[in-house]
Design an enzyme around this catalytic site. Sequence first.
Site, PDB file in Angstrom:
ATOM      1  CB  SER A 101       4.017   1.919  67.129  1.00 18.75           C
ATOM      2  OG  SER A 101       4.856   2.349  66.107  1.00 18.75           O
ATOM      3  CG  ASP A 240       8.532   1.269  64.903  1.00 22.14           C
ATOM      4  OD1 ASP A 240       8.818   0.320  64.136  1.00 22.14           O
ATOM      5  OD2 ASP A 240       7.424   1.824  64.902  1.00 22.14           O
ATOM      6  CG  ASP A 242       4.807  -1.666  65.079  1.00 23.36           C
ATOM      7  OD1 ASP A 242       5.690  -0.784  64.979  1.00 23.36           O
ATOM      8  OD2 ASP A 242       3.659  -1.516  64.617  1.00 23.36           O
ATOM      9  CG  ASP A 244       4.999   0.403  61.863  1.00 21.21           C
ATOM     10  OD1 ASP A 244       5.874   0.875  62.604  1.00 21.21           O
ATOM     11  OD2 ASP A 244       3.790   0.718  61.961  1.00 21.21           O
TER      12      ASP A 244
END
Length: 448
Positions: A101, A240, A242, A244
Site C-alpha cells: 500500500s 497511494d 496500490d 485503494d
Amino acid sequence: MARMFGTDGVRGIANKDLTNELAMKIGMAAAKVLAEANIEHPLVMIGKDTRLSGDMLEAALTAGLCSVGANVLSVGVIPTPAVAYLVGKYNCDAGIVISASHNPCEYNGIKIFQKSGYKLPDKTEDEIEKLVFESNSIKMNTGGDVGTVTYCKTAVSDYVEHIVAQTKVRFDGLNIAIDAANGAASVSAKEIFTRLGAKCHMLSDTPNGVNINKNCGSTHMQELMRFVKANKLDLGLAFDGDADRLLAVDENGQLVDGDKIMAICAMQMKQDGVLAKDTAVVTVMSNMGFFKFCDEYSIKCAKTAVGDRYVLEKMLNGGYNIGGEQSGHIIFLDCATTGDGELSGVKLMEAMVKSGAKLSSLQSIMTQYPQVLINVSVSQEGKLKYSNDEYIISAVQEAEMELQGEGRVLVRVSGTEPLIRVMLEGQDIDKITRLGNYIANVVKERLS
C-alpha cells in the site's frame, strides 16, 4: 505469538520479514483451505503493485498454490480494488494482492480476497495462519494434479471499463493533475479520467520498482499541491501505491483529506436521495469537524475502530453505503467491495459537476479542527504491552484533563507497522502539540 495477519493482510520488509519461504507457505495454506471447501483445482487470481519484490513474491506464492493443486491467474500490475472486482467477474475462487500500500518500496505484503470480492474474515485468516506453521503436514500434489499458471492481458482494461461505468456524469472542461505514486494507478488512472472527459496532467507515473510512494502520492502531497496551484488547475488527485486510497487538492492548492471527501460525497448522495439511512461510517480517527458536519446537515455518523475492514463490517451489518478513513480509504458499497481510490476520485468529481461548485467551495462544508498525529516507533513486544502500561495511561489522562472537553486524545497500535500512533485534536494547536509530544515521549521511553 502475534497474529501474522494484521488489519490489512501480512506485511513486512520483503526478504526479511516477508520471505519467499513464508510467501510459498501462505500459498500452500491458502490452497489447502480452498481445497477443504471442496473446490477441486481452485482458481486464484494474483495481482501486484510496482515494487521490485513483487515478481519474486508472486513466484513464491504461485509455487505454493500450484504445489497443492490450485491454478493461478496472473493479472500483473493492477490496483488492489481491481482484484476485488475482477475476482468475481473472472469467476475465481480467491484473489491475492501483493502490495504494501502506502509503505516504502522495501516493504511488501499479501492480502487475500474471497470470491465475493470481500477480504477474508478473521476465521479464515486464522485457518491459513495455522496451516502456515504446520506446512509440513500439507500434502503436495504430483503429476497431473499440480496447478497451472495462465496470464491475463485484459484485466486493466476490464477494470477501467468498470470504473468509467460508475458515473453518468462527464468531466469535460475539467483540467486536473493526477499523482499515481509511481504505483498501480500508473496503469489505469489516466485512461479512466481521460475517458470521462478530463484533461489529465500526470505526476509520478513512471514506476521503476523502487520509487513507489517516494516523495509522491497520497503520503507526500506537497508537489501535487504546488503543481495544481502553479498551473491553475481545477483539482488534483493523489493515490497511494496500490490505488485503494485517494487524497485531493483544490484549485488553490489546499489539501482535501479523506474526511472532507467523504463529507462532500455523502452530502451529494443525500441530495440525490441515495445515502442509505442518511448515514456515513467513519473511524474514531476522523476529525471532530466531520462529526460536527454530520450534526449540522442531519447526517448520522456511525463510528468504528481504525481499519477499513471494521468500516466495511459496520457498513454491511448496518446497511450503509458510504464509509471510510481520514487517510482516504473510502468505500462506496453500491459500486465496490473495498476502498477504491480511482472510484473515489470519480465520485468526488461527479459531486463537483453536479453542484457546479469549485472544490474549495465544496470542502468548506466541513471545518477541520487542528490535529496532531505522532508516530512512535516501538518494539513488537512494546506493541503488546502498551495498553496496560500505567505511565502511558496516566499521561493520556493528564492530557485529557488539560483539554477540558475542548479536544480529544487517541493512542493506538498500528495494525500494519511497528508503531504507536498518538493523535490529539483541539482548538489550540500549540497546546495539542505540546501534549502530543509529552505522550509520545512517554510511549518512546516505555516501549522502544
